[in-house]
Each structure stands twice: as C-alpha cells, then as structure tokens.
Motif scaffolding. Structure first.
Motif, PDB file in Angstrom:
ATOM      1  N   MET A 155      -0.945  87.494 -97.840  1.00 13.69           N
ATOM      2  CA  MET A 155      -1.158  88.700 -98.154  1.00 13.69           C
ATOM      3  C   MET A 155      -1.385  89.998 -97.012  1.00 13.69           C
ATOM      4  O   MET A 155      -0.706  91.183 -97.212  1.00 13.69           O
ATOM      5  N   ASP A 156      -1.805  89.404 -95.957  1.00 15.78           N
ATOM      6  CA  ASP A 156      -2.014  90.324 -94.930  1.00 15.78           C
ATOM      7  C   ASP A 156      -0.423  90.586 -94.278  1.00 15.78           C
ATOM      8  O   ASP A 156      -0.187  91.661 -93.853  1.00 15.78           O
ATOM      9  N   ILE A 157       0.497  89.424 -94.274  1.00 17.18           N
ATOM     10  CA  ILE A 157       1.799  89.514 -93.632  1.00 17.18           C
ATOM     11  C   ILE A 157       2.781  90.699 -94.494  1.00 17.18           C
ATOM     12  O   ILE A 157       3.132  91.513 -94.140  1.00 17.18           O
ATOM     13  N   HIS A 158       2.349  90.325 -95.876  1.00 12.21           N
ATOM     14  CA  HIS A 158       2.999  91.209 -96.926  1.00 12.21           C
ATOM     15  C   HIS A 158       2.617  92.612 -96.806  1.00 12.21           C
ATOM     16  O   HIS A 158       3.491  93.608 -96.643  1.00 12.21           O
ATOM     17  N   ALA A 159       1.226  92.915 -96.582  1.00 15.89           N
ATOM     18  CA  ALA A 159       0.931  94.321 -96.262  1.00 15.89           C
ATOM     19  C   ALA A 159       1.629  94.949 -95.205  1.00 15.89           C
ATOM     20  O   ALA A 159       1.848  95.830 -95.132  1.00 15.89           O
ATOM     21  N   GLN A 160       1.728  94.034 -94.006  1.00 13.13           N
ATOM     22  CA  GLN A 160       2.229  94.468 -92.815  1.00 13.13           C
ATOM     23  C   GLN A 160       3.812  94.865 -92.905  1.00 13.13           C
ATOM     24  O   GLN A 160       4.353  95.900 -92.721  1.00 13.13           O
ATOM     25  N   LEU A 161       4.198  93.735 -93.615  1.00 13.32           N
ATOM     26  CA  LEU A 161       5.706  93.999 -93.705  1.00 13.32           C
ATOM     27  C   LEU A 161       6.190  95.031 -94.759  1.00 13.32           C
ATOM     28  O   LEU A 161       7.420  95.839 -94.790  1.00 13.32           O
ATOM     29  N   ILE A 215       8.823  77.779-107.337  1.00 13.71           N
ATOM     30  CA  ILE A 215       9.085  79.224-107.299  1.00 13.71           C
ATOM     31  C   ILE A 215      10.247  79.825-106.664  1.00 13.71           C
ATOM     32  O   ILE A 215      10.767  80.927-107.075  1.00 13.71           O
ATOM     33  N   GLY A 216      10.817  79.021-105.714  1.00 18.32           N
ATOM     34  CA  GLY A 216      12.367  79.558-105.223  1.00 18.32           C
ATOM     35  C   GLY A 216      11.780  80.274-103.999  1.00 18.32           C
ATOM     36  O   GLY A 216      10.904  80.734-103.940  1.00 18.32           O
ATOM     37  N   GLY A 217      13.031  80.502-102.977  1.00 19.29           N
ATOM     38  CA  GLY A 217      12.864  81.197-101.891  1.00 19.29           C
ATOM     39  C   GLY A 217      12.399  80.747-100.697  1.00 19.29           C
ATOM     40  O   GLY A 217      12.012  81.333 -99.735  1.00 19.29           O
ATOM     41  N   ILE A 218      11.915  79.420-100.811  1.00 16.03           N
ATOM     42  CA  ILE A 218      11.493  78.687 -99.635  1.00 16.03           C
ATOM     43  C   ILE A 218      12.209  77.464 -99.402  1.00 16.03           C
ATOM     44  O   ILE A 218      12.723  76.607-100.314  1.00 16.03           O
ATOM     45  N   THR A 219      12.527  77.429 -98.241  1.00 17.89           N
ATOM     46  CA  THR A 219      13.540  76.367 -97.411  1.00 17.89           C
ATOM     47  C   THR A 219      12.601  75.464 -96.667  1.00 17.89           C
ATOM     48  O   THR A 219      11.828  76.017 -95.650  1.00 17.89           O
ATOM     49  N   THR A 230       6.570  83.732-111.214  1.00 13.46           N
ATOM     50  CA  THR A 230       7.930  84.071-110.776  1.00 13.46           C
ATOM     51  C   THR A 230       7.898  85.165-109.668  1.00 13.46           C
ATOM     52  O   THR A 230       6.842  85.447-109.079  1.00 13.46           O
ATOM     53  N   ARG A 231       9.153  85.095-108.716  1.00 15.32           N
ATOM     54  CA  ARG A 231       9.250  86.072-107.681  1.00 15.32           C
ATOM     55  C   ARG A 231       9.469  87.307-108.058  1.00 15.32           C
ATOM     56  O   ARG A 231      10.012  87.833-108.851  1.00 15.32           O
ATOM     57  N   ALA A 232       9.005  88.197-107.085  1.00  9.84           N
ATOM     58  CA  ALA A 232       9.160  89.535-107.063  1.00  9.84           C
ATOM     59  C   ALA A 232      10.527  89.708-106.530  1.00  9.84           C
ATOM     60  O   ALA A 232      11.130  89.003-106.001  1.00  9.84           O
ATOM     61  N   ALA A 233      10.851  91.281-106.873  1.00  9.20           N
ATOM     62  CA  ALA A 233      12.422  91.494-106.173  1.00  9.20           C
ATOM     63  C   ALA A 233      12.421  91.258-104.707  1.00  9.20           C
ATOM     64  O   ALA A 233      11.388  91.496-104.039  1.00  9.20           O
ATOM     65  N   HIS A 265       4.184  80.067-100.378  1.00  8.69           N
ATOM     66  CA  HIS A 265       4.173  80.320-102.097  1.00  8.69           C
ATOM     67  C   HIS A 265       3.921  81.580-102.269  1.00  8.69           C
ATOM     68  O   HIS A 265       4.654  82.451-103.123  1.00  8.69           O
ATOM     69  N   ARG A 266       2.933  82.081-101.765  1.00  3.78           N
ATOM     70  CA  ARG A 266       2.475  83.504-101.855  1.00  3.78           C
ATOM     71  C   ARG A 266       3.416  84.586-101.407  1.00  3.78           C
ATOM     72  O   ARG A 266       3.767  85.478-101.992  1.00  3.78           O
ATOM     73  N   LEU A 267       4.195  84.237-100.300  1.00  3.91           N
ATOM     74  CA  LEU A 267       5.077  85.023 -99.744  1.00  3.91           C
ATOM     75  C   LEU A 267       6.399  85.040-100.623  1.00  3.91           C
ATOM     76  O   LEU A 267       6.910  86.158-100.967  1.00  3.91           O
ATOM     77  N   ALA A 268       6.696  84.015-101.103  1.00  2.00           N
ATOM     78  CA  ALA A 268       7.907  83.882-101.918  1.00  2.00           C
ATOM     79  C   ALA A 268       7.735  84.531-103.196  1.00  2.00           C
ATOM     80  O   ALA A 268       8.831  85.302-103.773  1.00  2.00           O
ATOM     81  N   MET A 269       6.381  84.527-103.710  1.00  2.00           N
ATOM     82  CA  MET A 269       6.133  85.177-104.838  1.00  2.00           C
ATOM     83  C   MET A 269       6.217  86.634-104.761  1.00  2.00           C
ATOM     84  O   MET A 269       6.703  87.377-105.701  1.00  2.00           O
ATOM     85  N   LEU A 270       5.909  86.923-103.421  1.00  2.00           N
ATOM     86  CA  LEU A 270       6.028  88.800-103.167  1.00  2.00           C
ATOM     87  C   LEU A 270       7.313  89.094-102.862  1.00  2.00           C
ATOM     88  O   LEU A 270       7.559  90.158-102.340  1.00  2.00           O
TER      89      LEU A 270
END
Lengths: 434, 444
Positions: B436-442, B205-209, B136-139, B159-164
C-alpha cells in the motif's frame, strides 16, 4: 419430593403434565408408551365425525425455526385431525382408560357446527369412559377452511353455542380449547364460560409460515412447490401463550375459570410459570416431539425440586400466585427507579451492552481504552436491554434506587410512595388523587 | 517390513507407510458444515472485537463468522482474504492460542474460545475448492516492482501490488515459491500440498511473474533492481542458522532443524526419510517443536527438546508444548548443550543444567548425558545475504512506517525486517502494508 398430584375439574392425575391433542396422542400405542414414561394425562388427538376420515398431505407436514446448534425453537404443522376411523379411536381410548384409571384421558373433538353432529358423537365418547372432552376450536389450518376448528374459535357466538350443546349432551367436564388467532383472547374465553364450559385450554397453534425456499420461492413445508400456513408452536410461542392465559386469569368475567396451559412448555420452569399464571395443568407437545416421551422425567423432578425448595407441598400452593401481579401498564409504579450495574468481575468484555446501548438505546454505557464498560447513571433509564443482550447471566443487574436518593438522570429524589400514570401530571386524562 | 523404533542409528522406514500416513494427517481436520455452523454460533459478535485487534492482519473476524453462520462461507472467505491473502495458510499455522483465540471473550468466560482458526479454514477452503479467485486487477499503472523472496511477505506484497495494477516480478532462490509455508512449518499443519496450491491460487490474480533460482548475491544486486524497477520489496527471510557453540558440533548426525523440516516437507515418500533412534532437539521455539514432533512421528524412539531456559520463557506456545508432550516428546528445561560425544558420529549429547534469571543463563556445573544419534539445532535463524548499504536494526533490516528501509525506493518485510513477531501472519501484514505504501508512492 413434593407430591405433584393434580385435581383439575375433579379429574385426577399423578402430575400436571398432560400431552396435548396432537400426533403424540393419535393412537393407543403412543399413549400407552406415554403413560409408561410417566405422563399424567393425555388429550387424545382430535376425533372427527363418523364416516371416511380426513386425509393428510403426503409430503412434509412440519416446518421449523432453529436457534444455535439446530436447537428447535419453533415448529409449525399442517397436519389435520386424526386420519384414522372414529371406531378405531374409540375402541383404543376405552382400552387405554381401563388400563390406566389413574391417568387423565381427555378426548378432543371437532365435528361440524351443527347440534346433530355433536349429539351423535358425544354419547360414543362417553361410552369410552374418558374423563372429559376438549373442544378443538383452535386448529388454524385445513379444518378451519371447512368451517371447523379456528373458524369456530374466532366467533365467540359459535363457541358459546357449541359449548352449550356439549354441556347438554355430555355430562363430564367440557374444556374449550382456544385459538390465539384473534385480537382479544378474553372474548372467546367469556363465550366459553357463558356456554357453560368447565375450563378453557390455550393456546392452540398460531397461523404461521416458518420459512420460504429461496430457490423455488415456495413456503415451507412445501408440498409440490406450494405451501399453506400452518400452526406454530414450541418454545417460541410461550410468551404469547402466557400473556393470553394471564388475560383470562385476571379478567373479572372469567376469573376463576380453570385453565389448562399450552404453548411451548419444555421444562419444569415453563410449567411452573404457566401454573403461577393460573393454569391447573399444562399440556405439552413440541417438547415430546423433539425429545421423546422421556422428557417428562425432568419436568416432574424439576417441578418437584422447586416445590421442595419453596416449601410447597401441593401444586395448589402456587397455582395462580402470579395472577395478582399482572396488571395494566397504567398501574405500574412510576416512582420505582432502577439503574443497570455491571459486575466487572463477571464481565468478559464482549461489548454487546455497549453496542446495544450506544447504537440503539440511551448512550448510557461508557467504554474505556482497555474495554472496561460502565453504566452512566445520569443517562441510564434502566431499560434492561444491556441485561438482555449480555451473554453472561447475572453479570448486569438492575439495582433499584432507594427512596431519598437522587436520580442523577432526572435530578429528582426517589419517592417511597406509589404513583402511576393515572395520576401523573403529564397525563391529560389524569384524575386528581383521592 | 518397517525398521521399528529400536533400529539403531539414523535410518529410514522406521514405520509402515500406513502408520506414517496416519501420523502426518491433518492436525486439525477440516470442519464439516454442521460443525462449522455450531462453532460459528458460539461467536458473540463483540463490539470492537478483541480477536480482530489481536490479529496482525486485522481480519474482521466477527463479520466473517457471521457470514459462515448465515450460510455464506465464500463471502466469509472474501472478508478474510481482503485483509490476508494467505488466510488459508494462516488458518492452519497461526498460533491462534496466542493471537485471536487468546483474545476471544469466550476464552475469558469459559476457557474455550471460538475456534477462529478452524472457522477461517472452513471459509477459505470452501472458496478455494471452487477454484475461484475473488479479486481482480485494477487498470495497469505501467509501474514495475521487484519482490525478492516468495515467502508470505513477498507473496502478500506482490498480490496487493498486482491488484492495484502494478506488474510484479518475484525473485526466488528456491525451486518453489511459498517460503516457509512450503519449506518450513510442520507437515501435519499444511497437508495435501496446500502451500503450493495456495501459491497457484494467489497467482491467479495475474501480473505476477516468479523467477526461480534468482537471489541476491547470485547475479542479482539491489542496485540493479533499483535501476530496473520502480520499487523493490525485500522479503528474504532469515537464511542463516545460529551455531550451537558446543564441542563436537561438527560430528555426523548434527544438523540444522530447518534443513530437516524442509527435506521432510519436500519428501515424496516419508518412509525414505531417515531419522535417528534417539533424537535431541536444541532450542525452544516453534522450529524446535516442529522438528521434535515430526521426528517422533517418523518413528524415533526417544525425542527430547532441550531448552536452556524455563518453560515460562519458551518461545513455543503452551499449545505447541502440549502437542509435543502428547506425541511423546520429552521437554527438558534449563539445560544447555556443552558437547556432542561420539567417534565421528554423534552418540550422546552432554547437557549442563542452568539457571535462567533476569535474562541471563548460567550453567550450574551439573551435567547429564542423553543418548543422541541425531541432534537438531533449532536455536534461531539469522539474516544472511542482506544487500550492502541497508541500515540494520540489531540483526535485521531496519524499517520504519510501512516497511521503508534506509534506502529510498526499497521496502522490506517479513522475518528479515525489524519489528513484529516472526510469524506468517505478521509477514503477510507487513507485505500488504508495504504494498500500500509503495502504491501510494508510485501514484504520487
């Protein structure tokens, strides 16, 4: 090929492999096929008193425990004694024995704990020409609720009493089959001997629940949602059975009492082990129920080959050979020191020895970056766990240290002489060496 | 009536539809439950398991096999998918014989590894058959990330970004997402429309276009993406194909193997797909084998893989070589093409024998001619259409760490990026790690 001829209580059979009293020996049809397949003898499935026979459940009677690839390791059953009329069984026993005079035919019996009941059935059994009887004091389910089977086997006084009745009213060999569902097997064995038993056979099945259905929470085998404990047998029970056999074989009060070994005998090796612990014959059930009667072929050829390799010409050459080596812990040689050694050429680098030692034992195995596993002698207590969990037979071995060498773990020099706990300085009960 | 293997030229319908259906059936049929149980029982549950170390996505293989063993294949699937969201496809296409199964201690012990790939497929198929998506997706973070290319790297990253909790737009040039899973890879490794089904499942997962028909150079620029999004991940693959550099390369009947494979993968009716009677594939990698084997399975009479180096140097694994041989493909080593002969269309190919020592390939002067009405070029793909301004490392986009390019806010992974083998599983790992790296930076 070595001769497997066996003489047990004067009863001769071409080999020591008997089918135990159980479903495979419930009727003439099966027993004839078993003898054709080469079994040395049978213990006919337990007969009850004359009159309406017992009834069995009409749902599953067996539950199982599996190893890899659904290899059956343990079986439990809730079947009762024969549910066929006494007369039918007696007629069939007589016919089979007449046609197979060279095979052992023993009749298992279980009747109420009253002398009259035994006195009534024993002459009928004698008339069949069977070679002996086996008293079923072991069945742990169903019959025990009615005061028979294990209910007798758990009370040494009853064992002695009933055995004496049988010796009084029957003149051929009497074998007493013992239940393992007791705390010390020596007591029922002594009672059997005191009652005049010619031999004991063991073990009968172990009270057990093999599994629980996690949807309806019924024990298995499930009869309409309920389960009852059954009797456990098969390869899983062999270690328990062998210990009980050994206890009787080395007990001064029962030493020399002939034993028919039962409990998970599946291969020639199992049989040889039971026999080395003092059994004159072995009885088999689960292996036959799993693989069919033909399995006896391997047992016979395997035992014979092993005997040839060892130079034994008769089963008597090795029966009981292991008994003197079964001792109490207190007499084990504390001066004996071994260390695990890993053969790097055989090692496949799975790391199970490392995980076992590091997580659960003595942190005595090291692991290098490139997965080389080595024993640290200064930590190794030679517990053998690494050997037991290693998937490669022979890869890890226990190498004894030689007298004069120094054990790097304790810093002590290995002594050549024998010394046990009874004289050890840490033992508050230690006696001075004489 | 089928045309048969002997029909001259490049023709469709050499085999009957029944034969074609049998030929293109699953290479490794799915395990039945008991087979899976037996296969799972063989796992030793190694300490610090070599199979896990060998997996580019570092799936906890002993754990997932134990979960199969104890009757929970869906839990096993989750263990797999947590590390590798395309675990279903990787179970089918990973060269396990050079990865996890090569490292399996039972390979060392008895030459028969635990069949990790098939067990992984059993687990992931079981989960996907239930139609559930286990994550499922995080907030929502309110951040937007552009992914260019819907291949394995791009999908894993998205997928990983959408999850996050990030919103992702995937720009994809082709009409379908999936990249080489959809357009490359031999058909018998991903039967039953699996590639497409896996993409649909992943997008749950959602959040992906996914924006189809959207590619760099076709109205899309890196500068615009950087301006519109909080981060950009490039997973544009290798769109170019190396040239043969042999005379007659332009004759009819000579084409790129990747185009042939893509056409085959997209064909609704294999009996309508033309193939030559005498097919020669130039190259020595997986693409060469895929093209050769599928030509044979379509009904070509003679199929030859011509590779300029020795067997030991071949990119295709031993398993792939054996597969080709078992289907009747001839493997020729130490030969290189010098000319395609024919009047307008290919009829023969002329190969020169070589010696390949110390990395260099030298012609011996001796040549041989093979009948060849169809020639497939499978001598490697190259980066094409990479945006200006990105530093390259050799012929790929230079990346450091978890896929960071020389341009701030732009990551790259998969075949287009430097480092790692050009494998689906490697692309998934790179996409995941970049996410994961993008997420960390964002999140910083």
């Amino acid at each position: 090929m070595a001769d497997l001829k066996t003489n047990f209580l004067g009863i001769e059979s071409p080999n020591p492999f008997w089918l135990a009293s159980a479903p495979p020996t419930d009727k003439e049809y099966n027993v004839r096929r078993a003898f054709e397949a080469g079994w040395g003898g049978v213990v006919w499935k337990t007969l009850g008193s004359e009159g309406p026979p017992v009834v069995n459940v009409n749902g599953p009677r067996y539950g199982a425990i599996y190893g890899a690839d659904r290899r059956l390791l343990g079986l439990n059953n809730i079947e009762l004694i024969t549910d066929r009329p006494l007369e039918t069984n007696l007629e069939e026993i007589a016919r089979v024995k007449a046609d197979y005079p060279d095979r052992a035919v023993i009749v298992s019996i279980m009747v109420p704990c009253e002398e009259a009941a035994w006195k009534a059935i024993l002459p009928r059994v004698a008339e069949t020409g069977a070679d002996g009887i086996e008293l079923n004091f072991g069945c742990p389910h169903g019959m025990s609720e009615r005061g028979m089977g294990a209910a007798v086997g758990q009370v040494p006084e009853y064992i002695e009493m009933v055995t004496r009745w049988c010796k009084t009213h029957y003149d051929k060999p009497v074998i007493v089959k013992l239940t393992p569902n007791i705390t010390d097997i020596r007591y029922p064995a002594r009672a059997a001997r005191n009652g005049g038993a010619d031999a004991v056979s063991l073990i009968n099945t172990i009270s057990s629940i093999t599994s629980v259905n996690l949807d309806n929470f019924s024990p298995e085998p499930s009869i309409d949602g309920k389960g009852s404990h059954g009797g456990y047998c098969g390869p899983a029970v062999k270690p328990i059975a062998m210990n009980m056999v050994a206890e009787i074989a080395r007990d001064p009060e029962t030493q020399g009492l002939p034993i028919s070994g039962i409990g998970g005998v599946t291969t020639w090796r199992d049989a040889a082990e039971f026999m080395s612990l003092g059994c004159g014959t072995v009885q088999v059930c689960t292996a036959a129920m799993t693989y069919g009667f033909r399995v006896v072929e391997e047992m016979k050829s395997g035992l014979s080959q092993w005997m040839d390799e060892k130079g034994y010409t008769s089963v008597d050459d090795f029966i009981g050979r292991a008994v003197p080596n079964v001792t109490d812990w207190q007499y084990l040689n504390l001066n004996y020191v071994a260390k695990a050694k890993i053969d790097q050429d055989q090692c496949i680098k799975c790391g199970r020895c490392y995980a076992a030692c590091e997580d659960t034992s003595h942190q005595a195995i090291s692991m290098s970056e490139d997965r080389v596993f080595e024993v640290m002698d200064d930590e190794c207590v030679a517990c053998n766990l690494c050997v037991d969990v290693c998937p490669i037979e022979g890869c890890i071995s226990m190498v004894p240290m030689q007298p004069g060498e120094t054990d790097p773990r304790t810093g002590k020099v290995v002594q050549a002489d024998y010394a046990n706990w009874t004289t050890h300085p840490n033992n508050p009960m230690a006696r001075a060496a004489e | 009536m089928a045309q048969g293997q002997m029909a001259p030229g490049i023709v469709a319908g050499r085999l009957s539809s029944d034969e074609l259906a049998a030929n293109f059936d699953d290479l490794h049929p799915a395990y039945a439950p008991h087979e899976a149980a037996v296969a799972a029982d063989r796992c030793y549950f190694c300490y610090d398991a070599p199979c896990q170390t060998a997996c580019p996505t570092e799936i906890d293989i002993p754990l997932f096999i134990r979960q199969i063993q104890t009757g929970h294949p869906e839990a096993a699937a989750r263990t797999i998918l947590e590390q590798n969201i395309l675990g279903g496809m990787c179970a089918r296409v990973c060269p396990t014989e050079t990865l996890c199964e090569e490292a399996c201690v039972r390979e060392a012990a008895e030459g028969k590894p635990v069949e990790i790939g098939r067990l992984q497929r059993y687990a992931t198929d079981t989960l996907m058959a239930r139609g559930v998506h286990p994550f499922t997706r995080a907030a929502s973070t309110g951040k937007r990330v552009a992914v260019v290319g819907a291949g394995p790297a791009g999908l894993a990253c998205a997928h990983r970004l959408a999850m996050l909790g990030h919103d992702v737009v995937i720009h994809e040039a082709r009409p379908k997402a999936g990249g080489l899973n959809e357009f490359g890879i031999a058909a018998y490794k991903a039967t039953g429309g699996f590639a497409g089904a896996e993409v649909d499942w992943l997008l749950q997962i959602g959040g992906i276009t996914v924006e189809q028909g959207s590619a760099l150079g076709q109205g899309l620029t890196l500068d615009a993406l950087r301006a519109d999004y909080d981060a950009v991940f490039l997973s544009i693959g290798l769109a170019g194909v190396n040239a043969l550099r042999a005379a007659g390369e332009d004759k009819a009947g000579v084409r790129d193997a990747v185009d042939f494979i893509a056409e085959l993968r997209q064909a609704d009716d294999l009996s309508a797909l033309p193939v030559g009677r005498n097919v020669v594939v130039i190259g020595g990698g997986m693409t060469a084998i895929d093209a050769a084997v599928q030509s044979k399975l379509l009904g070509a009479e003679n199929v030859t893989v011509a590779y300029r180096r020795s067997r030991a140097e071949m990119g295709a694994s031993g398993f792939e070589q054996d597969l080709a041989a078992s289907k009747g493909v001839r493997l020729m080593f130490n030969v290189m093409p010098v000319a395609v002969h024919g009047n307008g269309a290919a009829v023969e190919i002329e190969l020169e024998y070589t010696t390949s020592a110390g990395g260099s390939v030298t012609g011996t002067g001796e040549t041989v001619r093979l009948a060849a009405d169809q020639v497939f070029k499978a001598i490697g793909q190259t980066l094409r259409g990479a945006p200006e301004g990105l530093e390259l490392d050799g012929r790929k986009i230079k990346v450091e760490g978890a896929g960071r390019t020389s341009v701030p806010g732009v990551w790259a992974g998969g075949d287009c990026a430097s480092g790692g083998e050009d494998l689906t599983v490697t692309a998934v790992a790179e996409g995941r790690d970049a996410a994961m790296d993008i997420h960390a930076q964002l999140s910083a």
